[in-house]
Design a protein around this motif. Structure first.
Motif, PDB file in Angstrom:
ATOM      1  N   ARG A 203       1.301  -1.606  -0.036  1.00  0.00           N
ATOM      2  CA  ARG A 203      -0.113  -0.027  -0.124  1.00  0.00           C
ATOM      3  C   ARG A 203       0.764   0.916  -0.282  1.00  0.00           C
ATOM      4  N   GLU A 204       0.469   2.572  -0.913  1.00  0.00           N
ATOM      5  CA  GLU A 204       1.428   4.141  -0.750  1.00  0.00           C
ATOM      6  C   GLU A 204       1.273   4.062   0.662  1.00  0.00           C
ATOM      7  N   GLU A 205       2.187   4.449   1.442  1.00  0.00           N
ATOM      8  CA  GLU A 205       2.429   5.170   2.515  1.00  0.00           C
ATOM      9  C   GLU A 205       3.403   6.361   1.957  1.00  0.00           C
ATOM     10  N   ASP A 206       3.290   7.672   2.065  1.00  0.00           N
ATOM     11  CA  ASP A 206       3.888   8.270   2.183  1.00  0.00           C
ATOM     12  C   ASP A 206       4.814   8.786   0.974  1.00  0.00           C
ATOM     13  N   GLY A 207       3.972   8.282   0.021  1.00  0.00           N
ATOM     14  CA  GLY A 207       3.867   8.514  -1.349  1.00  0.00           C
ATOM     15  C   GLY A 207       5.015   7.459  -2.275  1.00  0.00           C
ATOM     16  N   LYS A 208       4.905   6.305  -1.165  1.00  0.00           N
ATOM     17  CA  LYS A 208       5.601   5.541  -1.857  1.00  0.00           C
ATOM     18  C   LYS A 208       5.186   4.091  -1.003  1.00  0.00           C
ATOM     19  N   SER A 209       5.305   2.449  -1.698  1.00  0.00           N
ATOM     20  CA  SER A 209       4.721   1.408  -0.931  1.00  0.00           C
ATOM     21  C   SER A 209       6.066   0.515  -0.548  1.00  0.00           C
ATOM     22  N   HIS A 210       6.012   0.511   0.728  1.00  0.00           N
ATOM     23  CA  HIS A 210       6.874  -0.124   1.354  1.00  0.00           C
ATOM     24  C   HIS A 210       7.675  -1.333   0.312  1.00  0.00           C
ATOM     25  N   ALA A 211       7.014  -1.918  -0.773  1.00  0.00           N
ATOM     26  CA  ALA A 211       8.031  -2.928  -0.978  1.00  0.00           C
ATOM     27  C   ALA A 211       8.456  -2.322  -2.392  1.00  0.00           C
ATOM     28  N   ALA A 212       8.842  -0.974  -2.546  1.00  0.00           N
ATOM     29  CA  ALA A 212       9.435  -0.110  -3.508  1.00  0.00           C
ATOM     30  C   ALA A 212      10.359   0.433  -1.842  1.00  0.00           C
ATOM     31  N   ALA A 213       9.929   1.424  -1.175  1.00  0.00           N
ATOM     32  CA  ALA A 213      10.962   1.993  -0.609  1.00  0.00           C
ATOM     33  C   ALA A 213      11.931   1.039   0.405  1.00  0.00           C
ATOM     34  N   MET A 214      11.323  -0.127   1.039  1.00  0.00           N
ATOM     35  CA  MET A 214      11.832  -1.041   1.673  1.00  0.00           C
ATOM     36  C   MET A 214      13.598  -1.667   1.196  1.00  0.00           C
ATOM     37  N   LEU A 215      13.669  -1.380  -0.341  1.00  0.00           N
ATOM     38  CA  LEU A 215      14.175  -1.510  -0.693  1.00  0.00           C
ATOM     39  C   LEU A 215      15.385  -0.723  -1.192  1.00  0.00           C
ATOM     40  N   GLU A 216      14.958   0.016  -0.211  1.00  0.00           N
ATOM     41  CA  GLU A 216      16.277   0.962   0.008  1.00  0.00           C
ATOM     42  C   GLU A 216      16.915   0.623   1.153  1.00  0.00           C
ATOM     43  N   ILE A 217      16.667  -0.224   1.643  1.00  0.00           N
ATOM     44  CA  ILE A 217      17.898  -0.956   2.811  1.00  0.00           C
ATOM     45  C   ILE A 217      19.329  -1.356   2.655  1.00  0.00           C
ATOM     46  N   THR A 218      20.193  -0.839   3.087  1.00  0.00           N
ATOM     47  CA  THR A 218      21.544  -1.532   2.860  1.00  0.00           C
ATOM     48  C   THR A 218      21.799  -1.815   3.899  1.00  0.00           C
ATOM     49  N   ASP A 219      22.846  -3.156   4.100  1.00  0.00           N
ATOM     50  CA  ASP A 219      23.520  -4.203   4.938  1.00  0.00           C
ATOM     51  C   ASP A 219      25.113  -4.237   4.535  1.00  0.00           C
ATOM     52  N   PRO A 220      25.862  -3.592   4.626  1.00  0.00           N
ATOM     53  CA  PRO A 220      27.499  -3.588   4.518  1.00  0.00           C
ATOM     54  C   PRO A 220      27.251  -5.245   5.223  1.00  0.00           C
ATOM     55  N   GLY A 221      27.216  -5.813   5.755  1.00  0.00           N
ATOM     56  CA  GLY A 221      26.954  -7.146   6.465  1.00  0.00           C
ATOM     57  C   GLY A 221      26.618  -8.273   5.143  1.00  0.00           C
ATOM     58  N   ALA A 222      25.241  -7.240   4.648  1.00  0.00           N
ATOM     59  CA  ALA A 222      24.269  -8.394   3.765  1.00  0.00           C
ATOM     60  C   ALA A 222      24.245  -9.729   4.766  1.00  0.00           C
ATOM     61  N   ASN A 223      23.442  -8.897   6.271  1.00  0.00           N
ATOM     62  CA  ASN A 223      23.004 -10.548   6.435  1.00  0.00           C
ATOM     63  C   ASN A 223      21.691  -9.642   7.967  1.00  0.00           C
ATOM     64  N   PHE A 224      20.286  -9.441   6.451  1.00  0.00           N
ATOM     65  CA  PHE A 224      19.926  -9.071   7.791  1.00  0.00           C
ATOM     66  C   PHE A 224      18.396  -9.578   6.647  1.00  0.00           C
ATOM     67  N   ALA A 225      16.970  -9.404   7.427  1.00  0.00           N
ATOM     68  CA  ALA A 225      16.017  -9.958   7.010  1.00  0.00           C
ATOM     69  C   ALA A 225      14.405  -9.042   7.336  1.00  0.00           C
ATOM     70  N   TYR A 226      14.105  -8.740   6.185  1.00  0.00           N
ATOM     71  CA  TYR A 226      12.192  -7.707   6.710  1.00  0.00           C
ATOM     72  C   TYR A 226      11.685  -8.528   7.998  1.00  0.00           C
ATOM     73  N   GLU A 227      11.297  -7.527   8.868  1.00  0.00           N
ATOM     74  CA  GLU A 227      10.540  -8.482   9.945  1.00  0.00           C
ATOM     75  C   GLU A 227       9.091  -7.234   9.189  1.00  0.00           C
ATOM     76  N   VAL A 228       8.250  -8.258   9.139  1.00  0.00           N
ATOM     77  CA  VAL A 228       6.763  -8.006   9.297  1.00  0.00           C
ATOM     78  C   VAL A 228       5.733  -8.767  10.113  1.00  0.00           C
ATOM     79  N   HIS A 229       4.679  -8.036  10.664  1.00  0.00           N
ATOM     80  CA  HIS A 229       4.014  -8.493  11.518  1.00  0.00           C
ATOM     81  C   HIS A 229       2.287  -8.970  10.855  1.00  0.00           C
ATOM     82  N   GLN A 230       1.137 -10.358  11.510  1.00  0.00           N
ATOM     83  CA  GLN A 230       0.341 -10.228  10.799  1.00  0.00           C
ATOM     84  C   GLN A 230      -0.387 -10.843  11.212  1.00  0.00           C
ATOM     85  N   TYR A 231      -1.896  -9.671  12.024  1.00  0.00           N
ATOM     86  CA  TYR A 231      -3.403 -10.866  13.127  1.00  0.00           C
ATOM     87  C   TYR A 231      -3.857 -11.042  11.916  1.00  0.00           C
ATOM     88  N   PHE A 232      -5.125 -11.580  12.683  1.00  0.00           N
ATOM     89  CA  PHE A 232      -6.078 -12.108  11.836  1.00  0.00           C
ATOM     90  C   PHE A 232      -7.697 -11.550  12.239  1.00  0.00           C
TER      91      PHE A 232
END
Length: 348
Positions: A203-232
């Motif tokens: 969903r677009e938030e602040d002009g850009k979706s997370h699906a697009a914006a979070m690809l800008e995360i950079t890790d010099p150690g190349a050892n990360f995961a995206y954390e999501v939460h989901q309730y029912f």
């Protein structure tokens, strides 16, 4: 706390084997965990064991016996670092260290979770009172303490909210750089903003979706995961005590799986939970099954919630009572007892 002879034997054996088991668990990439809540309770500073509490040995023993191999540990940033840019509080850090030592006795990993929603003393990260540099400083200090300990996972922040996505991406990248500058190569869990729901990732938030914006995360150690939460429940908040939108919740996690695969990324399901009604427990198994069936992109999961001070009337709570196990455990048990062969074989 009282422990029977069977659990005492388990404890002794685990202590002897801990260095081997802890490394093997981190390597397999399959985190099957529980949020043990309580250390984030109360207004800081508070008083230990009166306004907030860390997990007891009795609680850790119970969840270890069920097959959980990971604990996500919520705590308050303000307690651990009473002054921004100041040293970490030695007493509070010692409590976390004591909890880690207890978990290691059962070869259980620890996920550090500053449970602050991207705020410090009421002010949001990126504001004049809590600059991005303060968040980076906090994580640099904490990472230095736990560097070289692969059974400690760095969860950057619980459910950032009321913070713009661009500001959060800047803050997350600054914290990741600060962590790596210490030499720490621990895995980092990076949430999105707006409570990091899988259902809102596209969903677009602040002009850009997370699906697009979070690809800008950079890790010099190349050892990360995206954390999501989901309730029912109806608004996916986990506060309604229902599972009205279970099918939509599972679908949201499945769609997120596709995004991870399309972009060559890893994910982590940090919070999810259901009431104990049979249809809800069935849906719980469907969601965990989605994660278990895709170990190439999912690092694992931690169910919300349990803890020594949680009310037995909390719908999502799986802390055992005098009557025994909670019904939700039946939805998790197949994945605790028999993780998939692909998961067991996967090497990170």
């Amino acid at each position: 706390m009282h422990r029977n002879g069977r659990f005492a034997g388990l404890m002794i054996g685990a202590l002897l084997l801990q260095p081997v088991l802890a490394c093997a668990q981190v390597a397999d990439g399959c985190y099957r965990g529980i949020n043990l809540s309580g250390a984030e309770f109360g207004k800081p500073p508070g008083q230990i064991n009166k306004t907030y509490v860390y997990p007891s040995e009795r609680t850790v023993t119970y969840f270890a016996a069920q097959g959980f191999d990971t604990v996500r540990l919520p705590f308050k940033w303000e307690r651990l670092q009473p002054d921004l840019f100041g040293p970490l509080n030695a007493d509070e850090l010692a409590r976390i260290d004591k909890t880690l030592a207890l978990l290691r006795g059962y070869a259980i990993r620890l996920i550090l979770d500053p449970h602050n929603y991207a705020h410090y003393a009421g002010d949001v990260i990126g504001s004049e009172k809590v600059p991005v540099a303060a968040f980076a400083d906090f994580w640099g200090r904490l990472a230095k303490h736990y560097a070289g300990q692969p059974d400690v996972v760095f969860g950057l922040m619980n459910e950032p909210s009321n913070i713009g996505t661009p500001v959060w991406v800047e803050a997350a990248n600054a914290a990741i750089k600060s962590i790596r500058d210490t030499g720490a190569d621990n895995i980092i869990l990076v949430p999105g903003t707006h409570w990091t729901g899988a259902h809102s990732w596209f969903r677009e938030e602040d002009g850009k979706s997370h699906a697009a914006a979070m690809l800008e995360i950079t890790d010099p150690g190349a050892n990360f995961a995206y954390e999501v939460h989901q309730y029912f429940d109806a608004d996916f908040s986990g506060t309604k005590g229902t599972c009205d939108r279970a099918a939509d919740a599972v679908k949201a996690v499945s769609k997120f799986t596709g995004w991870l695969k399309d972009n060559g990324k890893r994910g982590f399901l940090g919070e999810f939970g259901v009431p104990g009604a049979a249809p809800c427990v069935s849906a719980l198994g469907d969601m965990v099954g989605e994660v278990a069936d895709n170990p190439d992109v999912w690092t694992g999961w931690t169910y919300w919630v349990a803890g020594d001070w949680w009310s037995r009337n909390e719908p999502l709570n799986i802390q055992p009572t005098k009557d025994g196990d909670r019904p939700q455990l039946a939805g998790l048990k197949p994945f605790l007892d028999a993780p998939s062969a692909a998961c067991a074989a996967l090497k990170r």
